[in-house]
Write an enzyme that holds these catalytic residues in place. Structure first.
Site: not given
Length: 160
Positions: A56, A58, A86, A89
């Site tokens: 991701h 992040e 999420c 993260c």
């Protein structure tokens, strides 16, 4: 102190990265890490490219920021991301001790910065992040909406 114009400036860079992700067929999410008013790391989703569910924006930007700072602790850093992070993260964000998380649009189905759960400010954790949401919200939501609309249209055409 929160500076809306400054937040918009950094969110626009995250949006630029989200557009780059979309062009590569990735879910269009971009993120930047900022320290002392300067961008120290940039990333966008690379789940499909790397075949890695943890890639991701992040997670990737945190790794880059740690390298830039020379430490896993990012206490004087802020994270700008186009969509609410999420649970995976937010866990990493808390562990790296990010000072402030600024995101564009919420994620009502998986958001872990207030929509479904707020892991960034859990009382029992050893660190809590300040949160600002809704920065360039319409632009951040539009890029996701357009990406998934296009994907659905492509799937519909392939069924013909």
């Amino acid at each position: 102190m929160i500076e809306p114009r400054r937040d918009e400036y950094f969110m626009r860079e995250a949006l630029r990265l989200a557009n780059k992700a979309a062009a590569a067929g990735e879910v269009p999410i971009g993120a930047v890490a900022v320290r002392e008013g300067k961008i120290i790391a940039r990333a966008h989703n690379q789940v499909e490219l790397l075949k890695d569910a943890t890639a991701h924006a992040e997670m990737l930007v945190l790794t880059q920021a740690e390298a830039a700072v020379g430490d896993w602790r990012l206490t004087n850093c802020d994270l700008y991301v186009t969509k609410e992070p999420c649970a995976m993260c937010t866990g990493a964000i808390v562990h790296t001790r990010i000072r402030r998380v600024i995101f564009g649009c919420t994620d009502p189905s998986a958001g872990a910065a207030g929509s479904v759960i707020n892991l960034l400010q859990m009382p029992g954790f050893n660190h809590r992040c300040d949160i600002a949401s809704g920065v360039l919200q319409n632009e951040c939501a539009a890029i996701l909406r357009d990406f998934f609309r296009k994907r659905r249209d492509e799937q519909d055409r392939s069924c013909l």
